[in-house]
Design a protein around this motif. Structure first.
Motif, PDB file in Angstrom:
ATOM      1  N   ALA A   1     181.918 149.547  42.819  1.00  0.00           N
ATOM      2  CA  ALA A   1     181.518 148.163  42.790  1.00  0.00           C
ATOM      3  C   ALA A   1     180.760 147.756  44.029  1.00  0.00           C
ATOM      4  N   ASP A   2     181.073 148.250  44.826  1.00  0.00           N
ATOM      5  CA  ASP A   2     180.603 147.999  46.367  1.00  0.00           C
ATOM      6  C   ASP A   2     179.068 148.674  46.456  1.00  0.00           C
ATOM      7  N   LEU A   3     179.034 149.719  45.733  1.00  0.00           N
ATOM      8  CA  LEU A   3     177.779 150.477  46.016  1.00  0.00           C
ATOM      9  C   LEU A   3     176.872 149.739  44.860  1.00  0.00           C
ATOM     10  N   ALA A   4     177.444 149.329  43.880  1.00  0.00           N
ATOM     11  CA  ALA A   4     176.492 148.555  42.749  1.00  0.00           C
ATOM     12  C   ALA A   4     176.169 147.274  43.622  1.00  0.00           C
ATOM     13  N   ALA A   5     176.942 146.686  44.182  1.00  0.00           N
ATOM     14  CA  ALA A   5     176.228 145.294  44.809  1.00  0.00           C
ATOM     15  C   ALA A   5     175.321 145.687  45.826  1.00  0.00           C
ATOM     16  N   ALA A   6     175.558 146.576  46.447  1.00  0.00           N
ATOM     17  CA  ALA A   6     174.303 147.098  47.458  1.00  0.00           C
ATOM     18  C   ALA A   6     173.194 147.157  47.051  1.00  0.00           C
ATOM     19  N   ARG A   7     173.229 147.810  45.816  1.00  0.00           N
ATOM     20  CA  ARG A   7     171.956 148.586  45.201  1.00  0.00           C
ATOM     21  C   ARG A   7     171.165 147.275  44.743  1.00  0.00           C
ATOM     22  N   THR A   8     171.994 146.350  44.010  1.00  0.00           N
ATOM     23  CA  THR A   8     171.461 145.123  43.355  1.00  0.00           C
ATOM     24  C   THR A   8     170.980 144.369  44.396  1.00  0.00           C
ATOM     25  N   LEU A   9     171.367 144.012  45.476  1.00  0.00           N
ATOM     26  CA  LEU A   9     170.822 143.122  46.553  1.00  0.00           C
ATOM     27  C   LEU A   9     169.676 143.995  47.104  1.00  0.00           C
ATOM     28  N   LEU A  10     169.720 145.187  47.448  1.00  0.00           N
ATOM     29  CA  LEU A  10     168.600 145.954  48.019  1.00  0.00           C
ATOM     30  C   LEU A  10     167.381 145.654  47.174  1.00  0.00           C
ATOM     31  N   ARG A  11     167.536 145.964  45.628  1.00  0.00           N
ATOM     32  CA  ARG A  11     166.417 145.772  44.960  1.00  0.00           C
ATOM     33  C   ARG A  11     165.843 144.391  44.687  1.00  0.00           C
ATOM     34  N   ALA A  12     166.889 143.599  44.721  1.00  0.00           N
ATOM     35  CA  ALA A  12     166.256 142.157  44.642  1.00  0.00           C
ATOM     36  C   ALA A  12     165.451 141.871  45.755  1.00  0.00           C
ATOM     37  N   ALA A  13     165.890 142.104  47.155  1.00  0.00           N
ATOM     38  CA  ALA A  13     164.976 141.884  48.307  1.00  0.00           C
ATOM     39  C   ALA A  13     163.926 142.643  48.125  1.00  0.00           C
ATOM     40  N   ALA A  14     163.746 143.843  47.817  1.00  0.00           N
ATOM     41  CA  ALA A  14     162.650 144.736  47.451  1.00  0.00           C
ATOM     42  C   ALA A  14     161.390 144.141  46.472  1.00  0.00           C
TER      43      ALA A  14
END
Length: 334
Positions: free
Chosen positions: A235-248
């Motif tokens: 869950a923590d990694l999925a949240a981090a990936r989602t926010l990284l890609r949204a920022a990108a």
């Protein structure tokens, strides 16, 4: 790079460094033309960084600095990076240590000391260096083949990030090219875009560190407590990936916002990714015990690398800054 037991036997003066041959494939994978951002290039480059970091954080650290340098050169109309060059960004300025910049006609000369210079003892051919001139703090490009540069690689005592070739660099009348004006390095919104790229490397490192936990789950070796740890990490990694890609995607599709807006976005991303890093480190160890770190040299190296790399975060100081910016919650509403 050798596994940790071999690295433990290496004297500081013999610290192994990551060669350009290992970094070059990652640099070649970046999309930086006609610029490092736009048309999906930011997301692509962050994905490249994350994938590299999952495998080798030393390589990713050096590649991240090069990507940052190329982006800065584009944003501040600096000199083009020579083909096949590898760049560092050396901006650390601890108390009592600085580089002075002196102008002589159309040229600049740098004198002073720079600590924590990743790549200085390894693959870097050029670097962007901060220095203090009469009109304020400036950024300069230097060729590491220039005279007046002394690299001291024996001060790095940490077991983690040994291959990133971090060193203290002494500069004596080193010729330099100014990149941007006084204050431009920190004042541009792109400063915070680079901070997001660092978080992408942290994220990839967390994926790599948690790999033994996922492998144990696939092989049916986890009890209920272990599965709970794996679920939390997922869950923590999925949240981090989602926010990284949204920022990108925002950086690719929209014009840069204000310095404050970009700072808030970067600090949010870094806070969420750092939480995922802490989760991967702590929960993998708690679920699997000492075995992976004691018996798997690659995993032990990844843990040591990630623990020191993520300390580029300013921890609670960054959270306090984010708190000061968080009074406006309009962007959190549906």
């Amino acid at each position: 790079m050798p596994p940790l037991p071999a690295a433990l036997a290496v004297a500081p003066s013999e610290t192994p460094t990551t060669g350009l041959s290992l970094v070059r494939p990652v640099l070649a994978s970046f999309r930086t033309e006609p610029s490092p951002r736009g048309d999906g290039r930011t997301r692509h480059n962050l994905d490249v960084l994350a994938a590299a970091a999952a495998d080798d954080l030393d390589v990713a650290r050096l590649a991240e600095a090069h990507l940052d340098a190329v982006t800065i050169l584009a944003e501040l109309d600096g000199p083009p990076a020579p083909a096949d060059s590898c760049w560092g960004v050396w901006a650390a300025e601890p108390p009592g240590v600085e580089v002075r910049a002196r102008r002589e006609g159309d040229t600049w000369c740098l004198t002073g000391q720079k600590p924590f210079c990743s790549g200085a003892a390894g693959p870097c051919t050029h670097a962007l260096v901060t220095g203090h001139a009469d009109d304020g703090r400036r950024l300069f490009a230097i060729d590491l083949a220039a005279p007046g540069i002394e690299v001291r690689a024996d001060e790095w005592q940490a077991l983690g990030m040994r291959g990133s070739a971090a060193a203290t660099v002494d500069l004596t009348d080193v010729p330099a090219v100014a990149v941007g004006g006084a204050g431009a390095y920190l004042e541009r919104p792109g400063f915070w875009h680079g901070a997001i790229a660092v978080a992408a490397a942290w994220y990839g490192g967390a994926v790599g560190v948690s790999a033994p936990l996922r492998r144990a789950g696939r092989e049916g070796r986890l009890d209920d407590h272990g599965l709970a740890h794996l679920g939390a990490v997922d869950a923590d990694l999925a949240a981090a990936r989602t926010l990284l890609r949204a920022a990108a995607d925002v950086l690719d599709d929209e014009a840069p916002g204000s310095w404050t807006e970009e700072r808030r976005r970067a600090l949010r991303v870094r806070a969420v990714v750092e939480t995922a890093v802490d989760s991967a480190l702590r929960r993998t160890g708690r679920a699997l015990g000492p075995g992976p770190q004691a018996q798997d040299g690659d995993h032990a190296r990844r843990v040591a690398d990630l623990e020191i790399y993520v300390r580029q975060s300013h921890a609670e100081r960054d959270l306090a800054t984010l708190g000061e910016l968080a009074a406006d919650d309009q962007d959190l509403l549906p």
